[in-house]
Motif scaffolding. Structure first.
Motif, PDB file in Angstrom:
ATOM      1  N   ALA A  78       0.826  -1.210   0.000  1.00  0.00           N
ATOM      2  CA  ALA A  78       0.000   0.000   0.000  1.00  0.00           C
ATOM      3  C   ALA A  78       0.861   1.260   0.000  1.00  0.00           C
ATOM      4  O   ALA A  78       0.465   2.309  -0.530  1.00  0.00           O
ATOM      5  N   ALA A  79       2.076   1.154   0.565  1.00  0.00           N
ATOM      6  CA  ALA A  79       2.980   2.304   0.603  1.00  0.00           C
ATOM      7  C   ALA A  79       3.759   2.464  -0.700  1.00  0.00           C
ATOM      8  O   ALA A  79       4.530   3.414  -0.847  1.00  0.00           O
ATOM      9  N   GLY A  80       3.541   1.536  -1.647  1.00  0.00           N
ATOM     10  CA  GLY A  80       4.158   1.676  -2.959  1.00  0.00           C
ATOM     11  C   GLY A  80       5.333   0.757  -3.229  1.00  0.00           C
ATOM     12  O   GLY A  80       5.898   0.766  -4.336  1.00  0.00           O
ATOM     13  N   GLU A  81       5.745  -0.042  -2.233  1.00  0.00           N
ATOM     14  CA  GLU A  81       6.870  -0.953  -2.465  1.00  0.00           C
ATOM     15  C   GLU A  81       6.462  -2.033  -3.455  1.00  0.00           C
ATOM     16  O   GLU A  81       5.314  -2.525  -3.441  1.00  0.00           O
ATOM     17  N   LEU A  82       7.378  -2.420  -4.328  1.00  0.00           N
ATOM     18  CA  LEU A  82       7.106  -3.442  -5.327  1.00  0.00           C
ATOM     19  C   LEU A  82       7.486  -4.825  -4.821  1.00  0.00           C
ATOM     20  O   LEU A  82       8.461  -4.992  -4.078  1.00  0.00           O
TER      21      LEU A  82
END
Length: 227
Positions: free
Chosen positions: A203-207
């Protein structure tokens, strides 16, 4: 060789505490926590989308086109049990409907999983009686040939012993051996906790490429990026 013409009245059920613990988790989580084991074939589907169940198995071996043994099995139910029914050969007839559901519920049963057909779906939905079946089929059945109750069965490619824990939801049906129920419940809780951490990171954008350190392995496997 499957045992025919017998009803085992005494079975060893998973503990109520372990069943309640497993009820907190979805089928996918339990399947993964158990080492990716225990799933029934995906053609076993809920007859209405919100159906779900978790309970101890009372097993039924049916003859094709004959639901006699479901009536026999109803007498063996204890509160919290799930009927799990297989057939001696493939059959999609409508073995089960709202009348049997009423009988099963009155004996404390909490649902049915059947590698066969089911009917009266609108009424089952109104009753909120969960059924997971191979087919929905109006074709009726007879009562003429004995099978067995509370014997080991193979239901949709899954081995089910009497007393095992059966969990079913929109994602499928999983069988947890009674002897492993507590262990699997603990592993499922640990898995959910790990997944919640990953969910926050996604959700924080980490892949996933970085979270699971995939980049070097992909490069070694020959993946190339072209601009």
């Amino acid at each position: 060789m499957q045992e025919l013409g017998v009803v085992h009245r005494t079975i060893t059920r998973a503990s109520r505490a372990d069943v309640d613990a497993l009820a907190a988790f979805g089928v996918s989580t339990i399947h993964e926590a158990m080492g990716r084991l225990g799933l029934m074939r995906p053609y076993i589907r809920p007859v209405y989308p919100s159906a779900k169940l978790c309970g101890t198995a009372v097993t039924v071996l049916l003859q094709p086109g004959d639901n006699w043994m479901l009536h026999v099995a109803a007498e063996q139910l204890q509160p919290g049990d799930v009927l799990v029914a297989a057939c001696t050969t493939e059959c999609e007839d409508g073995f089960f409907g709202d009348l049997l559901a009423t009988s099963v519920r009155a004996q404390g049963g909490v649902g049915l999983v059947i590698d066969g057909g089911c009917r009266d779906v609108d009424t089952l939905r109104e009753m909120d009686f969960p059924v997971f079946s191979r087919a929905i089929n109006s074709k009726g059945t007879i009562k003429a040939t004995v099978g067995s109750v509370n014997v080991p069965i193979v239901c949709a490619n899954a081995m089910v012993d009497p007393g095992d824990v059966v969990v079913a939801d929109i994602d499928g049906v999983v069988v947890v051996p009674a002897s492993r129920a507590g262990e699997v419940a603990v592993a499922a809780g640990q898995r959910e906790a790990r997944e919640e951490g990953k969910r926050r990171r996604f959700a924080a954008g980490e892949l996933g490429l970085d979270m699971y350190t995939m980049r070097e392995s992909l490069q070694a496997a020959g993946l190339r990026y072209l601009d």
